[in-house]
Design a protein around this motif. Structure first.
Motif, PDB file in Angstrom:
ATOM      1  N   CYS A   1       3.394  -4.838   4.393  1.00 31.78           N
ATOM      2  CA  CYS A   1       2.358  -5.051   3.365  1.00 31.78           C
ATOM      3  C   CYS A   1       1.279  -3.981   3.474  1.00 31.78           C
ATOM      4  CB  CYS A   1       1.743  -6.437   3.551  1.00 31.78           C
ATOM      5  SG  CYS A   1       0.313  -6.716   2.502  1.00 31.78           S
ATOM      6  N   VAL A   2       0.969  -3.345   2.333  1.00 30.36           N
ATOM      7  CA  VAL A   2      -0.068  -2.305   2.345  1.00 30.36           C
ATOM      8  C   VAL A   2      -1.392  -2.851   1.811  1.00 30.36           C
ATOM      9  CG1 VAL A   2       1.503  -0.363   2.172  1.00 30.36           C
ATOM     10  CG2 VAL A   2       0.710  -1.475   0.080  1.00 30.36           C
ATOM     11  N   ARG A   3      -1.439  -4.141   1.609  1.00 33.20           N
ATOM     12  CA  ARG A   3      -2.637  -4.820   1.102  1.00 33.20           C
ATOM     13  C   ARG A   3      -3.168  -4.200  -0.189  1.00 33.20           C
ATOM     14  NH1 ARG A   3      -5.847  -6.304   6.624  1.00 33.20           N
ATOM     15  NH2 ARG A   3      -4.364  -5.017   7.742  1.00 33.20           N
ATOM     16  N   CYS A   4      -2.234  -3.949  -1.093  1.00 32.02           N
ATOM     17  CA  CYS A   4      -2.622  -3.353  -2.373  1.00 32.02           C
ATOM     18  C   CYS A   4      -3.273  -4.392  -3.290  1.00 32.02           C
ATOM     19  CB  CYS A   4      -1.400  -2.760  -3.067  1.00 32.02           C
ATOM     20  SG  CYS A   4      -0.225  -4.015  -3.602  1.00 32.02           S
ATOM     21  N   GLY A   5      -3.009  -5.651  -3.040  1.00 27.61           N
ATOM     22  CA  GLY A   5      -3.662  -6.705  -3.813  1.00 27.61           C
ATOM     23  C   GLY A   5      -2.947  -7.075  -5.108  1.00 27.61           C
ATOM     24  N   ALA A   6      -1.789  -6.461  -5.369  1.00 30.62           N
ATOM     25  CA  ALA A   6      -1.098  -6.764  -6.633  1.00 30.62           C
ATOM     26  C   ALA A   6      -0.702  -8.234  -6.727  1.00 30.62           C
ATOM     27  CB  ALA A   6       0.137  -5.886  -6.782  1.00 30.62           C
ATOM     28  N   CYS A   7      -0.485  -8.861  -5.579  1.00 35.35           N
ATOM     29  CA  CYS A   7      -0.062 -10.261  -5.598  1.00 35.35           C
ATOM     30  C   CYS A   7      -1.251 -11.220  -5.626  1.00 35.35           C
ATOM     31  CB  CYS A   7       0.784 -10.563  -4.354  1.00 35.35           C
ATOM     32  SG  CYS A   7      -0.138 -10.337  -2.818  1.00 35.35           S
TER      33      CYS A   7
ATOM     34  N   VAL B   1      -1.481 -12.567  -0.395  1.00 39.24           N
ATOM     35  CA  VAL B   1      -1.672 -11.558   0.648  1.00 39.24           C
ATOM     36  C   VAL B   1      -2.413 -12.159   1.842  1.00 39.24           C
ATOM     37  CG1 VAL B   1      -3.652 -10.636  -0.650  1.00 39.24           C
ATOM     38  CG2 VAL B   1      -2.668  -9.282   1.186  1.00 39.24           C
TER      39      VAL B   1
ATOM     40  N   CYS C   1       4.937  -7.863  -6.303  1.00 38.30           N
ATOM     41  CA  CYS C   1       4.723  -7.015  -5.121  1.00 38.30           C
ATOM     42  C   CYS C   1       5.610  -5.778  -5.207  1.00 38.30           C
ATOM     43  CB  CYS C   1       5.054  -7.800  -3.852  1.00 38.30           C
ATOM     44  SG  CYS C   1       5.022  -6.761  -2.378  1.00 38.30           S
ATOM     45  N   PRO C   2       5.023  -4.591  -5.111  1.00 39.88           N
ATOM     46  CA  PRO C   2       5.836  -3.381  -5.210  1.00 39.88           C
ATOM     47  C   PRO C   2       6.886  -3.280  -4.103  1.00 39.88           C
ATOM     48  CG  PRO C   2       3.566  -2.856  -4.575  1.00 39.88           C
ATOM     49  CD  PRO C   2       3.592  -4.300  -4.961  1.00 39.88           C
ATOM     50  N   TYR C   3       6.682  -4.009  -3.011  1.00 38.95           N
ATOM     51  CA  TYR C   3       7.650  -3.965  -1.914  1.00 38.95           C
ATOM     52  C   TYR C   3       8.568  -5.179  -1.898  1.00 38.95           C
ATOM     53  CZ  TYR C   3       4.681  -0.228  -0.332  1.00 38.95           C
ATOM     54  OH  TYR C   3       3.976   0.931  -0.262  1.00 38.95           O
TER      55      TYR C   3
ATOM     56  N   ILE D   1       7.752  -8.181  -1.221  1.00 41.75           N
ATOM     57  CA  ILE D   1       7.439  -9.139  -0.154  1.00 41.75           C
ATOM     58  C   ILE D   1       7.406 -10.539  -0.758  1.00 41.75           C
ATOM     59  CG2 ILE D   1       5.664  -9.907   1.478  1.00 41.75           C
ATOM     60  CD1 ILE D   1       4.933  -6.950   1.841  1.00 41.75           C
TER      61      ILE D   1
END
Ligand code: SF4
Ligand code: SF4
Lengths: 180, 539
Positions: free
Chosen positions: B95-101, B119, B174-176, B178
């Motif tokens: 998780c890059v903590r991008c906040g999208a979720c 997140v 989530c772009p990854y 997760i």
């Protein structure tokens, strides 16, 4: 100066201040999200509050406020706050922030210094009583919401085993669509 | 957050700042708020399935009566799962903590508690992972987002992992990729190592293990309930529908969620199914030993889930059926599609499902050998095998709620809509961002549909209810259709709170209304026994 005209002129400003004060009752990270108004389905709480306070504002500044309508608009917001992390007073306190904003705006515009007409003072008193009324209604609505939650709990248990209860002759009425 | 001491005067209320001071989330201790959590499981339920540490305890108590070595148990549990599930390991790391979720979870959107942002929900466990399983966490501690596993931390994980319905909506954004649902599933498994489950989950688990259904009903009660429905069908259609129980040699074993046998409005779904099977002359049987498509073991641990579903397959083997037809259930489908094959591999005593009426091969069910009834019925309609009178549902303006499990976990989007459009004249979709794979959870899934956490459920269900409100106001929608038993239990309550006047039904109830049966009397009643407007009933 006519108070109603003054408030109508200041409507956007007042609503935005009011909205912000309500959002301040949420944790800051949350307020940031609730502020975003792009899509009512992505942010149902924020947009319900945003739309709701405008309806409340419009109804209160009307010469003849329709109390039934006012109740519906208040309910839309209070229903939400009744299931969030608020005590009863916190859930309905947003009505009083409206009163504060009014007071501030009137002070800032010095409306009471410029010899206020009797009409102005009467109007002011009228608005304040309407807001007080809204607060009283809000308290009733809050109580109604909480009672509803208890009622729902009880009904749900009954519905889940409706057929069994019916078989055991614990329910004798016909399976109405509404067995509340 | 409740105000303590002397109550403030009304005028003073608005002056109080309710804004919590901005602090690091780790420094904000968990507070157990009534209405947000469920009762602890009774020890007898854990004992029934041989799960560890049965005892009386309560989430609100300071002392959870944990075993002395609880910490080692959890850390060992994490270690084992990191090795066993590659996904879990990856989700803990990337998780890059991008906040999208962050604003995609219905509990956050409806309630506003930041720890319900997916997140942060993940961080609750991830911080412990960092502390004990990563070098940076071991060395830099809090600066690296790591923290000690203490009793308070354990309680926080419990509180918030039972405020996640494992709906997977967040993972979509989530772009990854997760998947917090997977993290919650594992988090709950860990909690179960210490006997920390909910009564609402363990009760159905224990009952299913013993009797094959959530309520713990004995075979004669099941049969009596279905007979009761057959009586109602006879009153409505004039036809005495027959069905069989535990019949060896039947072609198909039918297993729906048991909630559809005993609750309203679920029982109307079963009535619709009974009518359908009669009309097409399906060679099928019920089992009174395995009559539960639901599996609350899934909300407990993979092992328990597997244990419960074993019953379905062994019953299919015992009866010698060719394949299994499943009812309108949500998480049954997620389990069968995503897990069953991994647990057992395809059962070799069953055949690849083929519809005996249309000849359609259900290749998607090649592995599990279980077909979802909406796939089966949509196929019948597509082949023109059913005579339908849509006008019998004309009093209904219907919208469809995609259940998280059938939609996001299984991709059933079109089948139920296809059925609804063929049996109803008035169908309206909710806004695009709230349906299909983006559907909002009912707020009560994954074993959270208890009574004591009603506030949690109402706030979690608000984004869904808000979209229903929109179609109600715009099109006059008065019926919320779905294909999941938990929906049928939870949505009526949700609608009653947010949108009174909107009712809830399963898709096969609508089908049962519209189905023109050979030799039936003129229908004047719907499946609920209410007069059909314009059909000789009330106008
Ligand atoms: S969207 Fe994915 S990567 Fe971004 S914060 Fe959420 S879980 Fe982490
Ligand atoms: S899986 Fe669903 S309930 Fe859980 S965090 Fe994600 S969106 Fe929320």
């Amino acid at each position: 100066m006519n108070l109603r005209n003054f408030l109508t002129e200041k409507k956007t400003l007042i609503l935005s201040k009011w909205f912000n004060l309500i959002l301040d009752t949420y944790p800051p990270e949350t307020a940031k999200f609730f502020r975003n108004q792009d899509d009512p389905f992505r942010n149902p709480v924020g947009s319900t509050i945003f739309v709701g306070i405008e309806k409340i504002f419009d109804e209160i500044i009307k010469e003849k406020t329709d109390v039934a309508k006012l109740s519906i608009f208040l309910e839309e917001i209070i229903k939400i706050r009744a299931v969030q992390d608020f005590s009863a007073s916190q859930a309905i306190a947003f009505i009083f922030s409206f009163k504060d904003i009014l007071k501030d705006e009137i002070n800032q515009a010095d409306l009471l210094q410029k010899p206020a007409t009797k009409e102005f003072l009467m109007d002011l008193h009228d608005f304040q009583s309407k807001i007080d009324l809204a607060a009283l209604i809000s308290f009733d609505i809050y109580m109604k919401c909480r009672e509803k939650l208890y009622e729902l709990k009880a009904n749900e248990a009954k519905k889940m085993t409706y057929r069994l209860l019916q078989q055991a002759k614990l329910i004798v009425e016909s399976p109405e669509r509404d067995i509340n | 957050m409740a105000t303590k001491g002397k109550p403030p005067k009304p005028e003073e209320l608005s002056k109080i700042s309710y804004t919590p001071p901005q602090r690091n989330w780790m420094d904000i201790p968990v507070e157990f708020k009534p209405g947000m959590y469920c009762h602890a499981t009774r020890p007898k339920y854990l004992e029934a399935v041989g799960m560890p540490f049965p005892r009386d305890w309560s989430p609100a108590d300071a002392d959870w009566k944990l075993p002395d070595n609880w910490k080692e148990i959890i850390l060992q549990g994490i270690k084992e799962r990191l090795m066993k599930y590659r996904t879990f390991h990856v989700f803990m790391d990337i998780c890059v903590r991008c906040g999208a979720c962050a604003d995609k979870c219905h509990f956050f959107l409806g309630g506003g508690d930041p720890k319900n942002m997916p997140v942060l929900r993940a961080e609750l466990l991830r911080s412990v992972y960092r502390k004990y399983f990563t070098t940076s966490g071991k060395i830099f501690g809090k600066a690296a987002g790591a923290r000690e596993l203490t009793e308070d931390v354990l309680k926080e994980i419990w509180y918030y992992y039972f405020q996640c319905t494992e709906c997977r909506r967040c993972s979509l954004f989530c772009p990854y990729g997760i998947d917090q649902a997977e993290i919650t599933i594992i988090g709950r498994e860990l909690l179960n190592l210490l006997g920390l489950n909910l009564d609402w989950i363990m009760g159905p688990v224990a009952n299913s293990y013993r009797t094959g259904n959530h309520l713990g009903l004995e075979p004669h009660t099941i049969k009596a309930n279905i007979d009761f429905m057959l009586d109602d069908i006879e009153t409505i259609t004039g036809i005495r529908v027959e069905t069989t129980f535990n019949r060896k040699g039947a072609e198909i074993l039918f297993i729906g969620p048991s909630g559809d046998l005993f609750g309203v409005p679920g029982n109307y779904v079963t009535m619709g199914e009974l009518m359908l099977f009669h009309e097409i002359g399906l060679d099928y049987t019920w089992s009174t030993m395995a009559c539960e498509g639901g599996n609350f073991g899934f909300f407990t641990s993979m092992e328990v889930a597997k244990k419960l579903y074993y019953k379905i397959y062994s019953e299919a083997k015992r009866l010698g059926v060719k394949w299994i037809l499943g009812g309108e259930c949500g998480h049954q489908w997620r389990l069968m599609n995503q897990y069953a094959d991994t647990w057992w591999g395809p059962p070799d005593f069953l055949e690849e499902p083929v519809s005996p009426i249309t000849g359609t091969k259900f290749e998607n069910a090649k592995g599990s050998k279980i077909v979802h009834i909406t796939e089966f019925t949509a196929d019948l309609i597509k082949h023109g095998k059913l005579k339908l009178d849509k006008s019998r549902n004309d009093h209904l303006k219907v919208t469809f709620h995609d259940s998280c499990n059938t939609s996001r976990a299984m991709g059933i989007f079109e089948e139920p809509r296809y059925i609804i459009k063929n049996v109803c004249n008035h169908f309206y979709e909710m806004p695009e961002s709230t349906i299909r794979e983006k559907t909002f959870c009912c707020g009560s899934g994954s074993g959270l549909n208890a009574g004591e956490n009603i506030e949690l459920r109402m706030r979690g269900g608000f984004p869904r209810a808000n979209a229903v409100k929109y179609v109600r106001e715009k099109f006059g929608v008065n019926m919320l259709a779905n294909i999941c038993a938990i929906d049928r239990a939870a949505l009526p309550t949700l609608m009653d709170y947010w949108n009174p006047g909107v009712d809830v039904c399963g898709v096969h109830e609508l089908l049962g209304n519209a189905l023109v049966m050979t030799g039936e009397i003129e229908r004047t009643l719907d499946l609920r026994g209410e007069p059909l407007p314009g059909k000789g009933g009330a106008e």
